[in-house]
Motif scaffolding. Structure first.
Motif, PDB file in Angstrom:
ATOM      1  N   PRO A   1       0.840  -1.208   0.000  1.00 37.46           N
ATOM      2  CA  PRO A   1       0.000   0.000   0.000  1.00 37.46           C
ATOM      3  C   PRO A   1       0.874   1.256   0.000  1.00 37.46           C
ATOM      4  CG  PRO A   1      -0.006  -1.029   2.160  1.00 37.46           C
ATOM      5  CD  PRO A   1       0.706  -1.983   1.246  1.00 37.46           C
ATOM      6  N   THR A   2       0.313   2.328  -0.507  1.00 39.01           N
ATOM      7  CA  THR A   2       1.060   3.582  -0.646  1.00 39.01           C
ATOM      8  C   THR A   2       0.413   4.681   0.194  1.00 39.01           C
ATOM      9  OG1 THR A   2       1.756   3.025  -2.895  1.00 39.01           O
ATOM     10  CG2 THR A   2       1.841   5.352  -2.271  1.00 39.01           C
TER      11      THR A   2
ATOM     12  N   ASN B   1      -2.920   0.169  -4.584  1.00 37.76           N
ATOM     13  CA  ASN B   1      -3.526   0.275  -3.261  1.00 37.76           C
ATOM     14  C   ASN B   1      -3.026   1.531  -2.543  1.00 37.76           C
ATOM     15  OD1 ASN B   1      -4.657  -0.131  -0.772  1.00 37.76           O
ATOM     16  ND2 ASN B   1      -3.261  -1.789  -0.188  1.00 37.76           N
ATOM     17  N   VAL B   2      -3.860   2.580  -2.516  1.00 34.31           N
ATOM     18  CA  VAL B   2      -3.514   3.803  -1.786  1.00 34.31           C
ATOM     19  C   VAL B   2      -4.133   3.726  -0.397  1.00 34.31           C
ATOM     20  CG1 VAL B   2      -3.737   6.304  -1.689  1.00 34.31           C
ATOM     21  CG2 VAL B   2      -3.347   5.179  -3.891  1.00 34.31           C
ATOM     22  N   ALA B   3      -3.292   3.721   0.628  1.00 33.89           N
ATOM     23  CA  ALA B   3      -3.802   3.646   2.001  1.00 33.89           C
ATOM     24  C   ALA B   3      -4.577   4.918   2.335  1.00 33.89           C
ATOM     25  CB  ALA B   3      -2.644   3.443   2.976  1.00 33.89           C
ATOM     26  N   PHE B   4      -3.931   6.053   2.132  1.00 35.17           N
ATOM     27  CA  PHE B   4      -4.588   7.350   2.330  1.00 35.17           C
ATOM     28  C   PHE B   4      -3.656   8.448   1.833  1.00 35.17           C
ATOM     29  CE2 PHE B   4      -2.376   6.375   6.293  1.00 35.17           C
ATOM     30  CZ  PHE B   4      -1.638   7.513   6.516  1.00 35.17           C
ATOM     31  N   VAL B   5      -4.218   9.635   1.685  1.00 38.96           N
ATOM     32  CA  VAL B   5      -3.455  10.820   1.278  1.00 38.96           C
ATOM     33  C   VAL B   5      -3.508  11.824   2.425  1.00 38.96           C
ATOM     34  CG1 VAL B   5      -3.222  12.686  -0.409  1.00 38.96           C
ATOM     35  CG2 VAL B   5      -4.092  10.444  -1.133  1.00 38.96           C
ATOM     36  N   LEU B   6      -2.340  12.308   2.824  1.00 42.77           N
ATOM     37  CA  LEU B   6      -2.244  13.330   3.874  1.00 42.77           C
ATOM     38  C   LEU B   6      -1.812  14.641   3.219  1.00 42.77           C
ATOM     39  CD1 LEU B   6      -2.105  14.427   6.755  1.00 42.77           C
ATOM     40  CD2 LEU B   6       0.195  13.413   6.954  1.00 42.77           C
ATOM     41  N   CYS B   7      -2.692  15.639   3.254  1.00 47.61           N
ATOM     42  CA  CYS B   7      -2.418  16.949   2.664  1.00 47.61           C
ATOM     43  C   CYS B   7      -2.032  17.919   3.777  1.00 47.61           C
ATOM     44  CB  CYS B   7      -3.638  17.467   1.909  1.00 47.61           C
ATOM     45  SG  CYS B   7      -4.275  16.323   0.666  1.00 47.61           S
TER      46      CYS B   7
ATOM     47  N   MET C   1      -6.796   4.918   7.055  1.00 50.84           N
ATOM     48  CA  MET C   1      -6.867   6.325   7.440  1.00 50.84           C
ATOM     49  C   MET C   1      -7.402   6.473   8.861  1.00 50.84           C
ATOM     50  SD  MET C   1      -8.370   9.507   5.216  1.00 50.84           S
ATOM     51  CE  MET C   1      -9.985   9.863   5.864  1.00 50.84           C
ATOM     52  N   HIS C   2      -8.379   5.675   9.212  1.00 46.46           N
ATOM     53  CA  HIS C   2      -8.921   5.717  10.576  1.00 46.46           C
ATOM     54  C   HIS C   2      -7.849   5.319  11.585  1.00 46.46           C
ATOM     55  CE1 HIS C   2     -11.125   4.143  14.119  1.00 46.46           C
ATOM     56  NE2 HIS C   2     -11.967   5.137  13.858  1.00 46.46           N
ATOM     57  N   SER C   3      -7.064   4.303  11.239  1.00 39.80           N
ATOM     58  CA  SER C   3      -5.992   3.851  12.126  1.00 39.80           C
ATOM     59  C   SER C   3      -4.934   4.939  12.294  1.00 39.80           C
ATOM     60  CB  SER C   3      -5.356   2.579  11.571  1.00 39.80           C
ATOM     61  OG  SER C   3      -4.258   2.179  12.371  1.00 39.80           O
TER      62      SER C   3
ATOM     63  N   PRO D   1      -9.047   7.874  -0.599  1.00 38.65           N
ATOM     64  CA  PRO D   1      -9.227   8.406   0.764  1.00 38.65           C
ATOM     65  C   PRO D   1      -8.113   9.390   1.124  1.00 38.65           C
ATOM     66  CG  PRO D   1      -8.391   6.161   0.838  1.00 38.65           C
ATOM     67  CD  PRO D   1      -8.724   6.436  -0.605  1.00 38.65           C
ATOM     68  N   GLY D   2      -8.487  10.465   1.767  1.00 42.99           N
ATOM     69  CA  GLY D   2      -7.497  11.449   2.164  1.00 42.99           C
ATOM     70  C   GLY D   2      -8.088  12.495   3.084  1.00 42.99           C
ATOM     71  N   PHE D   3      -7.210  13.269   3.719  1.00 35.62           N
ATOM     72  CA  PHE D   3      -7.661  14.374   4.560  1.00 35.62           C
ATOM     73  C   PHE D   3      -6.580  15.437   4.599  1.00 35.62           C
ATOM     74  CE2 PHE D   3      -5.230  11.810   7.446  1.00 35.62           C
ATOM     75  CZ  PHE D   3      -4.720  12.676   8.412  1.00 35.62           C
TER      76      PHE D   3
END
Length: 551
Positions: A203-204, A290-296, A320-322, A367-369
């Motif tokens: 995952p990335t 597989n993108v785990a999440f994006v952090l901006c 992302m929740h983890s 998914p990202g935040f």
């Protein structure tokens, strides 16, 4: 009596002659550079100032009549009410004097200006609006027009007489031999680099920040907190995690991708183009997998609050929740005074613009935040020419960087499930955030304005982008520089030229003085003509008066 009459004529002649040199000699002049307010089209929406030419007399914003005048004000003077009043009276132009050192401005003056600046930028106007760095000459001019406005409190007779005889005016001239032209050939540059994890089909995690700035005048927008802070933390994260990934025993089972995007202040167009290229045009890309999440990262150099902006609440079993849980653990155990809060805002598909960078990913179901110390995406701090180094608290910048780095490490190595105490620090000693490097990176980023319309046109701005690419190549692998060119036939954003203009300021007497001087000369000539034509009569009268006096 004869002596008094001759003395009066002599004084009148002396006054007239002493006034002549101030009119006949060339008026003093001063040349300086002014920076025009933003002008751009974003899709079909028009923004900013459409005027550039100015030929008008300078006046204070306190004057009751501003029609066809150039309104001069300082940062402390600017309010939305004064700006709208100048617009209502059809002022010829508005000049805003910007202090050379904005760190000396009171906090309430900075906040007030930022609010007014934000509201001004939301309105399109035909009136030329310029921002001018202060100097002694301009401050002298400002004080004089301010005093002239204050003299309006005196009686009308004294006011008019003083204005005609003693007042000096300032003529402002901004000229151009050609009309304002649109610029549609702007390019957006996005940098990406990867730290590959230990294994295949991993995952990335994507860490991203936009590097451009925004403000009332593009040439004065240095964007320290927004978003020099996000870029600085991202580059330090790249350096620290490169050390972990360079050792096989500490390389996590995640690919870590970093990206710096352009056009962030213009609907995150650089992010949009980069996602489209990776998902729609590239045969293979980490975004496909597989993108785990994006952090901006966006605006992280101040405050004791951190907000996690999400488009949808992450599922309890999602990466992302983890990661957010690890964020909460690090904050509560090491920085309990920092408030950490999730802000949920759904994407309104009817709106043509997005509020945060993560929304570009959410629109493509990635998914990202966004992590920021700002709760409101419309905060005035995200686009101000007063967003300088004085807005940066390096202790809080470092603290926020540490929170992100420790949370990422605990998430990727699953330290919480392994029973590792919350107080354990992964990054310490030579692996800690370096104060000198944070200061150096921020100084480099704020050394030149990073407005999008300048980054691909001006040598110093282009050199800055090259420096960011160099930083990527120092610590990351698979570094790519993506350059996105617009379709000139249907551009998504259009900028305009003549954003920095030479200005001439002339010191002149007002037109009323010429009328007063002409009246004095006419009166003098009339008296002389009358005396010549009636010399015999006047001589007889004077002679009889003298005889009567001697008798």
């Amino acid at each position: 009596m004869t002596g008094r009459w001759r003395l009066s004529l002599a004084l009148l002649l002396l006054c007239v002659q002493s006034s002549l040199p101030s009119v006949l000699t060339a008026a003093s002049s001063y040349q300086f550079t002014a920076y025009r307010m933003q002008q751009y089209h974003l899709g079909q929406q028009k923004h900013g100032c459409r005027g550039a030419i100015v030929v008008a007399e300078a006046r204070s914003a306190d004057e009751p009549v501003l029609t066809r005048r150039c309104v001069v004000m300082t940062v402390s003077d600017l309010t939305t009410e004064k700006y709208l009043e100048a617009q209502r009276q059809n002022a010829a132009a508005i000049f805003i004097l910007l202090p050379q050192n904005t760190s000396n401005l009171p906090l309430d003056a900075v906040q007030s200006f930022m609010v007014s600046e934000s509201e001004v930028l939301q309105r399109e106007t035909l009136i030329p609006v310029y921002v001018v760095p202060e100097d002694d000459q301009l401050l002298c001019m400002y004080e004089e027009v301010k005093q002239a406005a204050a003299s309006r409190a005196s009686s009308i007779f004294v006011r008019v007489l003083r204005s005609m005889v003693t007042a000096m005016g300032f003529q402002i001239l901004v000229g151009s031999n050609s009309p304002i032209k649109p610029i549609t050939d702007n390019t957006l540059v996005t940098l990406e680099g990867v730290l590959p994890g230990a294994g295949l089909d991993l995952p990335t995690i994507i860490i991203t920040a936009h590097y451009d700035s925004y403000g009332l005048a593009p040439w004065l927008a240095h964007g320290a907190d927004s978003n020099g802070s996000g870029v600085t933390i991202l580059l330090e994260l790249a350096r620290l995690f490169q050390r972990l990934y360079s050792n096989a025993s500490t390389r996590p089972q995640y690919n870590l991708m970093f990206s710096l995007t352009g056009g962030g202040k213009y609907n995150f167009l650089g992010t949009k183009k980069w996602i489209e290229e990776n998902l729609d045009h590239a045969e293979s890309s980490l975004l496909h997998d597989n993108v785990a999440f994006v952090l901006c990262l966006d605006t992280l150099a101040n405050s004791d609050a951190l907000y996690m902006h999400v488009s949808r609440t992450p599922r309890p079993d999602s990466p992302m929740h983890s990661f957010i849980q690890h964020l909460e653990e690090v904050v509560s155990s090491r920085f309990p005074w920092v408030g950490l809060e999730m802000v949920h805002k759904k994407i309104n598909l009817v709106e043509s613009t997005v509020a945060w960078e993560h929304e570009r990913y959410s629109l493509r179901r990635i998914p990202g935040f966004t992590l920021s110390h700002l709760e409101d995406p419309k905060s005035e701090l995200r686009g101000s020419i007063l967003d300088t180094m004085s807005q940066v608290d390096f202790r809080k910048l470092k603290r926020n960087g540490v929170i992100i780095a420790e949370s990422l490490a605990r998430f990727m190595f699953n330290l919480s499930d392994k029973g590792t105490p919350k107080e354990v620090q992964v990054f310490k000693g030579h692996m800690d955030f370096q104060d000198s490097r944070l200061s150096s990176l921020m100084s480099i980023l704020t050394s030149v304005p990073r407005a999008t319309q300048l980054l691909d046109k001006e040598p110093r701005q282009m050199l800055l982008v090259n420096s960011l690419e160099h930083e990527f190549r120092r610590y990351l692998l698979q570094v790519h520089r993506h350059t996105f060119r617009q379709d000139k036939r249907d551009p998504e954003m259009t900028f305009f030229d003549q954003m920095n203009q030479p200005v001439m300021m002339y010191r002149v007497k007002p037109a009323a003085f010429d009328l007063f001087l002409g009246g004095c000369i006419a009166a003098y000539l009339g008296i002389v003509y009358y005396a010549i034509q009636n010399f015999g009569y006047l001589y007889t009268k004077l002679k009889s008066v003298l005889k009567t006096k001697h008798a």
